[in-house]
Design an enzyme around this catalytic site. Sequence first.
Site, short mmCIF file in Angstrom:
data_model
loop_
_atom_site.label_atom_id
_atom_site.label_comp_id
_atom_site.label_asym_id
_atom_site.label_seq_id
_atom_site.Cartn_x
_atom_site.Cartn_y
_atom_site.Cartn_z
N GLY A 71 0.30 5.42 1.50
CA GLY A 71 -0.97 5.62 0.81
C GLY A 71 -2.12 5.86 1.77
N THR A 72 -2.14 5.16 2.87
CA THR A 72 -3.24 5.29 3.83
C THR A 72 -3.28 6.71 4.40
OG1 THR A 72 -3.13 2.94 4.36
CG2 THR A 72 -4.19 4.37 5.99
N ASN A 151 -7.25 -1.90 -6.70
CA ASN A 151 -6.19 -2.82 -6.28
C ASN A 151 -6.59 -4.29 -6.35
OD1 ASN A 151 -7.75 -1.40 -4.13
ND2 ASN A 151 -6.92 -3.03 -2.85
N GLN A 179 -2.05 2.34 -7.03
CA GLN A 179 -1.79 1.21 -7.93
C GLN A 179 -1.28 1.65 -9.30
OE1 GLN A 179 -1.82 -2.13 -7.42
NE2 GLN A 179 -2.40 -1.93 -5.27
N SER A 199 1.98 5.59 -2.80
CA SER A 199 2.63 4.78 -1.76
C SER A 199 3.93 4.20 -2.32
CB SER A 199 1.70 3.64 -1.34
OG SER A 199 2.41 2.72 -0.54
N HIS A 201 5.78 1.52 -1.48
CA HIS A 201 6.03 0.08 -1.60
C HIS A 201 5.24 -0.61 -2.71
CE1 HIS A 201 2.48 -1.79 0.57
NE2 HIS A 201 2.35 -0.55 0.99
N THR A 237 9.45 14.86 11.77
CA THR A 237 10.77 14.73 11.15
C THR A 237 10.68 13.82 9.94
OG1 THR A 237 11.83 15.09 13.28
CG2 THR A 237 13.18 14.05 11.57
N CYS A 325 -5.94 -7.13 2.54
CA CYS A 325 -6.42 -6.42 3.73
C CYS A 325 -7.64 -7.10 4.32
CB CYS A 325 -6.77 -4.99 3.40
SG CYS A 325 -5.46 -4.14 2.56
C1 LIG Z 1 -1.82 -0.38 -0.86
C2 LIG Z 1 -2.90 0.61 -1.13
C3 LIG Z 1 -3.18 1.66 -0.24
C4 LIG Z 1 -2.46 1.79 1.08
O1 LIG Z 1 -1.13 2.22 0.95
P1 LIG Z 1 -0.11 1.97 2.17
O2 LIG Z 1 1.12 2.70 1.78
O3 LIG Z 1 0.09 0.50 2.26
O4 LIG Z 1 -0.76 2.55 3.39
C5 LIG Z 1 -4.16 2.56 -0.57
N1 LIG Z 1 -4.84 2.45 -1.73
C6 LIG Z 1 -4.61 1.48 -2.62
C7 LIG Z 1 -5.37 1.43 -3.89
C8 LIG Z 1 -3.64 0.52 -2.35
O5 LIG Z 1 -3.42 -0.48 -3.23
#
Ligand SMILES: *Cc1c(COP(=O)(O)O)cnc(C)c1O
Length: 387
Positions: A71-72, A151, A179, A199, A201, A237, A325
């Site tokens: 996500g980042t 989030n 989210q 993202s 996870h 890759t 965070c």
């Molecule tokens: C967790 C999160 C991210 C970051 O995603 P990562 O895959 O952990 O880098 C970005 N935005 C929101 C709203 C999130 O909850």
Amino acid sequence: MKTIYLDHAATTPTDREVVAAMTPYFTDKFGNPSTLYGVGREAKAAIEEAREKVASLLGADPGEVFFTSGGTESDNQALVGIVYANEKKGNHLITCAIEHHAVLDTAEFLKRRGFEATILPVDKYGMVDPEDVRRAINGKTVLVSIMHANNEVGTVQPVAEIGKIAREAGVAFHTDAVQTFGHLPIDVNAMKIDLLSISGHKLYGPKGVGAIYIRKGTRIIPFMHGGGQESRRRAGTHNVPGIVGLGKAAEIAAVEMGSEEAHLSILRDELIASILERVEDVRLNGHPTERLPNNINVCIEGAEGEAMLLSLDMEGICVSSGSACTSGTLNPSHVLLAMGIPAEIAHGSLRVTLGRSTTKKEIDYLLEVLPPIVERLRKMSPLKRTR
Ligand SMILES: *Cc1c(COP(=O)(O)O)cnc(C)c1O
């Protein structure tokens, strides 16, 4: 003692079916998808299958989905990629005060490099007013970035309305849907979304993998330079097992999403009502109805968030205070402050985020142990209560 995990907004456990789908791509099917022989073609086919699964959950074309490290990266790519590609058109972007730091800090970075950023306020529920977006757009605006759901407090933004306004003004619209992807329905065409971050996870997929949706025809420069992977949009890759895992997680979510949302929103509403009933001087943070089906966020006056978190941890319950965070710093969450909650009260915030495996029994246990913890902490806390 069995752990009761109630912090699904921070991360989710990787689904066993997801792990099973990923495993062969570490061992027998280890090929580099950019190569032409058998094991390479096999890996390439698996990536394209994952791309279709992600795209289908967005109502997008598979050719508009690009895999990233999470996500980042997707948020960084969206902001930096759009503003640098559109320098001739303008230098202004619009976002809001409660975004994830992956968006907010990128906007700050761009400001230091000479771009202009309007950071829109939110109301007391954490909601952005689409009319504020309309008013903030000027001739130099190249991007609007407003998250789909927050989030920390779970507020779901009116993204379809915001998308319509951006589209009418000819401005690209990005939404951080980390989210909501796999949790709430998304249709990039109906919502007029041009870029969207995902993202793995946060939907029972693996960590370190994500995706960005980029509408066909969008002017954007790549963030990673090197090989020609991902149609030259994202060099490096491929993380084949991770991508396969994200695809599997999307496939499972497509099936589970509806019933999960219904089940979790009932548990959520019960938990909110019970906390408000059993503990005095508690306020709900975030929107009462326009909120993520799994999110409970409250401020418990006179009890310190971090202390509640640690006390609950001793009972085997994982929750968060403010945002994962930002814990470790003493600043109250930027989200709660932007919603106008006084710092003193924001210090008492507690976020409980439910997941696929959450049971009524687990909720009942939380409700049993929380009130005495609050009572004990209030006796020793220097934080004042308003009444
Ligand atoms: C967790 C999160 C991210 C970051 O995603 P990562 O895959 O952990 O880098 C970005 N935005 C929101 C709203 C999130 O909850």
